[in-house]
Design a protein around this motif. Structure first.
Motif, PDB file in Angstrom:
ATOM      1  N   TYR A  48       0.909  -1.385  -0.020  1.00 29.74           N
ATOM      2  CA  TYR A  48      -0.174   0.116  -0.260  1.00 29.74           C
ATOM      3  C   TYR A  48       1.070   1.224  -0.001  1.00 29.74           C
ATOM      4  N   ILE A  49       1.925   1.377   0.847  1.00 29.74           N
ATOM      5  CA  ILE A  49       2.956   2.266   0.548  1.00 29.74           C
ATOM      6  C   ILE A  49       3.555   2.601  -0.768  1.00 29.74           C
ATOM      7  N   TRP A  50       3.854   1.457  -1.117  1.00 29.10           N
ATOM      8  CA  TRP A  50       4.553   1.559  -2.628  1.00 29.10           C
ATOM      9  C   TRP A  50       3.514   1.883  -3.484  1.00 29.10           C
ATOM     10  N   ARG A  51       2.275   1.537  -3.589  1.00 24.94           N
ATOM     11  CA  ARG A  51       1.171   1.811  -4.516  1.00 24.94           C
ATOM     12  C   ARG A  51       0.897   3.200  -4.313  1.00 24.94           C
ATOM     13  N   LYS A  52       0.898   3.793  -3.127  1.00 27.32           N
ATOM     14  CA  LYS A  52       0.640   5.306  -2.897  1.00 27.32           C
ATOM     15  C   LYS A  52       1.776   5.939  -3.461  1.00 27.32           C
ATOM     16  N   ARG A  53       2.903   5.739  -3.413  1.00 30.95           N
ATOM     17  CA  ARG A  53       3.958   6.481  -4.002  1.00 30.95           C
ATOM     18  C   ARG A  53       4.218   6.286  -5.452  1.00 30.95           C
ATOM     19  N   PHE A  54       4.144   5.105  -5.875  1.00 28.26           N
ATOM     20  CA  PHE A  54       4.513   4.634  -7.410  1.00 28.26           C
ATOM     21  C   PHE A  54       3.299   4.332  -8.121  1.00 28.26           C
ATOM     22  N   GLY A  55       2.240   4.339  -7.556  1.00 27.15           N
ATOM     23  CA  GLY A  55       0.911   3.798  -8.367  1.00 27.15           C
ATOM     24  C   GLY A  55       0.746   4.333  -9.832  1.00 27.15           C
ATOM     25  N   GLY A  56       0.838   3.417 -10.847  1.00 22.62           N
ATOM     26  CA  GLY A  56       0.449   3.953 -12.314  1.00 22.62           C
ATOM     27  C   GLY A  56       1.742   4.330 -12.805  1.00 22.62           C
ATOM     28  N   MET A  57       2.838   4.385 -12.109  1.00 21.05           N
ATOM     29  CA  MET A  57       4.007   4.979 -12.646  1.00 21.05           C
ATOM     30  C   MET A  57       4.604   4.006 -13.567  1.00 21.05           C
ATOM     31  N   GLY A  58       5.052   4.166 -14.962  1.00 21.97           N
ATOM     32  CA  GLY A  58       5.815   3.372 -15.584  1.00 21.97           C
ATOM     33  C   GLY A  58       7.487   3.940 -15.553  1.00 21.97           C
ATOM     34  N   ARG A  59       8.241   3.046 -16.345  1.00 20.37           N
ATOM     35  CA  ARG A  59       9.517   3.421 -16.321  1.00 20.37           C
ATOM     36  C   ARG A  59      10.017   4.728 -16.730  1.00 20.37           C
ATOM     37  N   SER A  60       9.221   5.093 -17.700  1.00 18.76           N
ATOM     38  CA  SER A  60       9.724   6.408 -18.286  1.00 18.76           C
ATOM     39  C   SER A  60       9.320   7.480 -17.177  1.00 18.76           C
ATOM     40  N   GLU A  61       8.017   7.494 -16.471  1.00 18.91           N
ATOM     41  CA  GLU A  61       7.864   8.629 -15.524  1.00 18.91           C
ATOM     42  C   GLU A  61       8.938   8.508 -14.481  1.00 18.91           C
ATOM     43  N   MET A  62       9.365   7.108 -14.059  1.00 20.76           N
ATOM     44  CA  MET A  62      10.312   6.931 -12.976  1.00 20.76           C
ATOM     45  C   MET A  62      11.504   7.793 -13.328  1.00 20.76           C
ATOM     46  N   ALA A  63      11.996   7.645 -14.702  1.00 21.48           N
ATOM     47  CA  ALA A  63      13.161   8.340 -15.257  1.00 21.48           C
ATOM     48  C   ALA A  63      13.179   9.585 -14.932  1.00 21.48           C
ATOM     49  N   ASN A  64      11.738  10.245 -15.463  1.00 17.15           N
ATOM     50  CA  ASN A  64      11.346  11.815 -15.346  1.00 17.15           C
ATOM     51  C   ASN A  64      11.473  12.348 -13.876  1.00 17.15           C
ATOM     52  N   LEU A  65      11.025  11.355 -13.054  1.00 17.55           N
ATOM     53  CA  LEU A  65      10.956  11.796 -11.640  1.00 17.55           C
ATOM     54  C   LEU A  65      12.333  11.874 -10.936  1.00 17.55           C
ATOM     55  N   LYS A  66      13.279  10.843 -11.513  1.00 12.41           N
ATOM     56  CA  LYS A  66      14.956  10.723 -10.823  1.00 12.41           C
ATOM     57  C   LYS A  66      15.470  12.092 -11.544  1.00 12.41           C
ATOM     58  N   ALA A  67      15.187  12.372 -12.881  1.00 11.35           N
ATOM     59  CA  ALA A  67      15.796  13.588 -13.002  1.00 11.35           C
ATOM     60  C   ALA A  67      15.352  14.762 -12.590  1.00 11.35           C
ATOM     61  N   LEU A  68      13.962  14.958 -12.246  1.00 14.36           N
ATOM     62  CA  LEU A  68      13.449  16.200 -11.414  1.00 14.36           C
ATOM     63  C   LEU A  68      14.089  15.948 -10.253  1.00 14.36           C
ATOM     64  N   GLN A  69      14.149  15.140  -9.450  1.00 14.98           N
ATOM     65  CA  GLN A  69      14.719  15.178  -8.088  1.00 14.98           C
ATOM     66  C   GLN A  69      16.302  15.390  -8.323  1.00 14.98           C
ATOM     67  N   LYS A  70      17.070  14.947  -9.141  1.00 17.00           N
ATOM     68  CA  LYS A  70      18.518  15.459  -9.272  1.00 17.00           C
ATOM     69  C   LYS A  70      18.413  17.017  -9.619  1.00 17.00           C
ATOM     70  N   GLU A  71      17.783  17.552 -10.524  1.00 16.91           N
ATOM     71  CA  GLU A  71      17.517  18.994 -10.775  1.00 16.91           C
ATOM     72  C   GLU A  71      17.218  19.722  -9.446  1.00 16.91           C
ATOM     73  N   ASN A  72      16.311  19.283  -8.881  1.00 23.18           N
ATOM     74  CA  ASN A  72      15.851  19.892  -7.430  1.00 23.18           C
ATOM     75  C   ASN A  72      16.875  19.963  -6.566  1.00 23.18           C
ATOM     76  N   ASP A  73      17.763  18.869  -6.334  1.00 22.72           N
ATOM     77  CA  ASP A  73      18.759  18.985  -5.594  1.00 22.72           C
ATOM     78  C   ASP A  73      19.995  20.012  -5.755  1.00 22.72           C
ATOM     79  N   ARG A  74      19.961  19.981  -7.270  1.00 22.41           N
ATOM     80  CA  ARG A  74      21.057  21.091  -7.885  1.00 22.41           C
ATOM     81  C   ARG A  74      20.657  22.380  -7.451  1.00 22.41           C
ATOM     82  N   LEU A  75      19.277  22.648  -7.741  1.00 24.97           N
ATOM     83  CA  LEU A  75      18.799  24.001  -7.375  1.00 24.97           C
ATOM     84  C   LEU A  75      18.923  24.246  -5.858  1.00 24.97           C
ATOM     85  N   LYS A  76      18.705  23.386  -4.964  1.00 27.36           N
ATOM     86  CA  LYS A  76      18.724  23.594  -3.604  1.00 27.36           C
ATOM     87  C   LYS A  76      20.054  23.792  -3.082  1.00 27.36           C
TER      88      LYS A  76
END
Length: 100
Positions: A48-76
């Motif tokens: 249920y925790i995973w489904r709430k966090r990753f529900g409906g997400m595919g590999r491409s969305e996961m790659a986009n999420l990781k890229a956004l997190q990396k950019e967010n860390d850089r900006l911070k």
């Protein structure tokens, strides 16, 4: 190690997506959540925790999420450095102001 305590597993995001897909397939074949999770080797609470966090997400969305997190860390980091520069400049200005 005490009896009854299991080592905690760490799953990569890709592994989580694979396990979620596996559990969803088990659920589609009229299995209940507890059985599907047990078959996948995770607890239903974890599912249920995973489904709430990753529900409906595919590999491409996961790659986009990781890229956004990396950019967010850089900006911070940039903002933190700018705040430090601002503080140093402010202290320098206060030091250089004539005392009245």
């Amino acid at each position: 190690m005490e009896i009854g305590l299991m080592a905690r597993k760490r799953y990569s995001d890709e592994d989580v997506l694979r396990l979620l897909r596996e559990i969803e397939l088990s659920l589609a074949s009229c299995s209940d959540v507890a059985t599907a999770c047990r078959t996948a080797g995770v607890s239903d609470a974890t599912y249920y925790i995973w489904r709430k966090r990753f529900g409906g997400m595919g590999r491409s969305e996961m790659a986009n999420l990781k890229a956004l997190q990396k950019e967010n860390d850089r900006l911070k980091k940039i903002v933190a450095e700018l705040e430090l520069d601002k503080l140093i400049l402010k202290e320098s200005l206060d030091y250089l102001k004539p005392k009245a």
